[in-house]
Design an enzyme around this catalytic site. Structure first.
Site, PDB file in Angstrom:
ATOM      1  N   THR A   1       0.814  -1.215   0.000  1.00 35.87           N
ATOM      2  CA  THR A   1       0.000   0.000   0.000  1.00 35.87           C
ATOM      3  C   THR A   1       0.843   1.259   0.000  1.00 35.87           C
ATOM      4  O   THR A   1       0.465   2.279  -0.579  1.00 35.87           O
ATOM      5  CB  THR A   1      -0.960  -0.029   1.210  1.00 35.87           C
TER       6      THR A   1
ATOM      7  N   ASP B   1      -0.048  -6.953   4.909  1.00 39.55           N
ATOM      8  CA  ASP B   1      -0.772  -8.219   5.059  1.00 39.55           C
ATOM      9  C   ASP B   1       0.149  -9.362   5.497  1.00 39.55           C
ATOM     10  O   ASP B   1      -0.242 -10.173   6.330  1.00 39.55           O
ATOM     11  CB  ASP B   1      -1.468  -8.626   3.752  1.00 39.55           C
TER      12      ASP B   1
HETATM   13  N1  LIG Z   1      -1.477  -1.924   4.060  1.00 44.05           N
HETATM   14  C1  LIG Z   1      -1.035  -2.802   3.147  1.00 44.05           C
HETATM   15  O1  LIG Z   1       0.094  -2.729   2.706  1.00 44.05           O
HETATM   16  C2  LIG Z   1      -1.971  -3.898   2.754  1.00 44.05           C
HETATM   17  C3  LIG Z   1      -1.761  -4.453   1.360  1.00 44.05           C
HETATM   18  N2  LIG Z   1      -2.930  -5.280   1.006  1.00 44.05           N
HETATM   19  C4  LIG Z   1      -0.506  -5.346   1.277  1.00 44.05           C
HETATM   20  O2  LIG Z   1      -0.298  -6.171   2.098  1.00 44.05           O
HETATM   21  O3  LIG Z   1       0.238  -5.236   0.325  1.00 44.05           O
END
Ligand SMILES: NC(=O)C[C@H](N)C(=O)O
Length: 325
Positions: free
Chosen positions: A12, A85
Site C-alpha cells: 500500500t 498483510d
Molecule cells: N497496508 C497494506 O500494505 C496492505 C496491502 N494489502 C498489502 O499487504 O500489500
C-alpha cells in the site's frame, strides 16, 4: 549522518487507487522522495507486489538483498518497504537468518500513496531514523509503524485499518515529537542458515482447530506431501477428536507437526489429556512456544528446506522464539 539502503517490495505504501482498486505501482525512488534528507540513502526495487501475492521465493530474494546490503560497509542500516498483510512473515523469516548488528527495519502504509492522508511518508521517515540508530544495533529485524518500533518476532497484524496495525512484538523504541527513544533490545537466538532454492517450494500448511472440526484437512495435507504442518490449536494448544492419532501418523511418516495456538497471545502449554495438547505432544507434535502460526510456518519452511532434523526444529523452536505475552 548515516547511510540507509531502502529496499522496496510494493504494498500500500507504493499503491495508487484506480477503477480496479488499489494497486502497487510506485518505485523506491518515488517512495523515498518524501524523506527529509537527515540521513543519506540509496534505493533498490526488489519487486512491486501487494504482499498477499508474494511467494516464498520472494522472501528468499528479499533475504538475499538484505544480506548483500548489510555486507556493504557504506550501509549503516536497511529499510524494507513491504505490504502489511504478510509483513510479519517476511520480517520474521529474515530475523531468523539475520547475523549482522545492523538494524533492518520493515515499514509500509495503511493508506495509499495517493491518499490525501497518506501515512507512508511518516512511516518511512521513522523507519529510516530507526535503521540509522546506533541504539538499535543488534536488535535484529524490526517493524516500524506509526511511532512504534517492535521486534519482528512475535509481531502480528491485529487490525485491518488502524494506523499501527501491528502488536505482539517486543517494543524496542518509540517516537516522541519526532525523536526516537530506544527502550529494549530483544534476546535473539543464533541465526539460522540462509534459505536456499528448496525454500521456495517448501509446503507448510496451517490447520486451524475449531469447535467440532476433525483431522480430515490435516490428513489431506500430510497425504498430499506437506513438508510440515502447523496445527493452530484451541486454547493452550488443544485439538478435537482424531487429531492425536493424525499427528502420530504424520510424524511417523516423516512430516513434522508444530503445535501452536489460534489464540492471539500467550504460549502453548501442553497440559490437557483427552486428546488435548499433552496427548498431541506425546503423539510427536513439537510445541511452538510463543510463536504465532504464520511465524511458526516460516520457521518450519526454512528448517525443512535445509538438511534439518526433527531435533534441530525442536531446538530452533525452543531457543528464544518468543513474543510478548
Ligand atoms: N497496508 C497494506 O500494505 C496492505 C496491502 N494489502 C498489502 O499487504 O500489500
Amino acid at each position: 549522518m548515516a547511510h540507509i539502503k531502502i529496499l522496496a517490495t510494493g504494498g500500500t505504501i507504493a499503491s495508487r487507487t484506480g477503477r480496479d482498486g488499489a494497486a502497487s505501482a510506485g518505485r523506491a525512488e518515488d517512495i523515498a522522495a518524501s524523506l527529509s534528507g537527515r540521513h543519506s540513502y540509496s534505493v533498490q526495487d526488489i519487486t512491486n507486489a501487494n504482499s498477499f501475492r508474494l511467494r516464498l521465493a520472494d522472501v528468499r530474494i528479499i533475504a538475499e538483498a538484505v544480506r548483500a546490503a548489510v555486507a556493504d560497509d557504506a550501509v549503516d542500516g536497511v529499510v524494507v518497504t513491504h505490504g502489511t498483510d504478510t509483513m510479519e512473515e517476511t520480517a520474521f523469516a529474515l530475523d531468523l537468518v539475520h547475523d549482522s548488528p545492523k538494524p533492518v527495519v520493515f515499514t509500509g502504509a495503511q493508506r495509499p500513496a495517493d491518499s490525501p492522508v497518506a501515512d507512508g511518508p511518516a512511516n518511512l521517515e521513522e523507519a529510516v531514523t530507526a535503521a540509522a540508530a546506533a541504539g538499535l544495533r543488534n536488535a535484529g529485524v524490526l517493524i516500524s509503524f506509526a511511532g512504534q518500533v517492535q521486534s519482528a518476532r512475535g509481531a502480528r497484524k491485529v487490525h485491518t485499518v488502524a494506523a499501527n496495525p501491528f502488536a505482539g512484538g517486543v517494543e524496542v523504541a518509540h517516537f516522541v515529537a519526532g525523536t526516537l527513544h530506544v527502550t529494549a533490545i530483544p534476546v535473539r537466538p543464533a541465526p539460522l542458515p540462509m534459505p536456499g532454492e528448496d525454500f521456495d517450494n517448501a509446503r507448510v500448511e496451517i490447520i486451524v482447530c475449531a469447535l467440532g472440526t476433525g483431522p480430515e484437512l490435516f490428513n489431506h495435507a500430510v497425504h498430499t506431501g506437506a513438508s510440515a504442518i502447523v496445527l493452530a490449536g484451541t486454547g493452550m494448544g488443544n485439538a478435537g477428536e482424531g487429531f492425536a492419532e493424525a499427528v502420530q501418523d504424520a510424524v511417523h511418516g516423516g512430516c513434522p507437526v508444530v503445535l501452536c495456538t489460534r489464540v492471539p497471545a500467550g504460549p502453548v502449554v501442553p497440559a490437557y489429556g483427552a486428546g488435548g495438547g499433552l496427548d498431541l505432544v506425546r503423539a510427536g507434535a513439537i510445541p511452538g512456544g510463543d510463536l504465532a502460526p504464520v511465524q511458526a510456518r516460516m520457521l518450519a519452511a526454512l528448517l525443512t528446506s535445509l538438511p534439518a532434523t526433527q531435533e534441530e526444529i525442536l531446538q530452533a523452536l525452543t531457543t528464544g522464539t518468543s513474543r510478548s505475552r
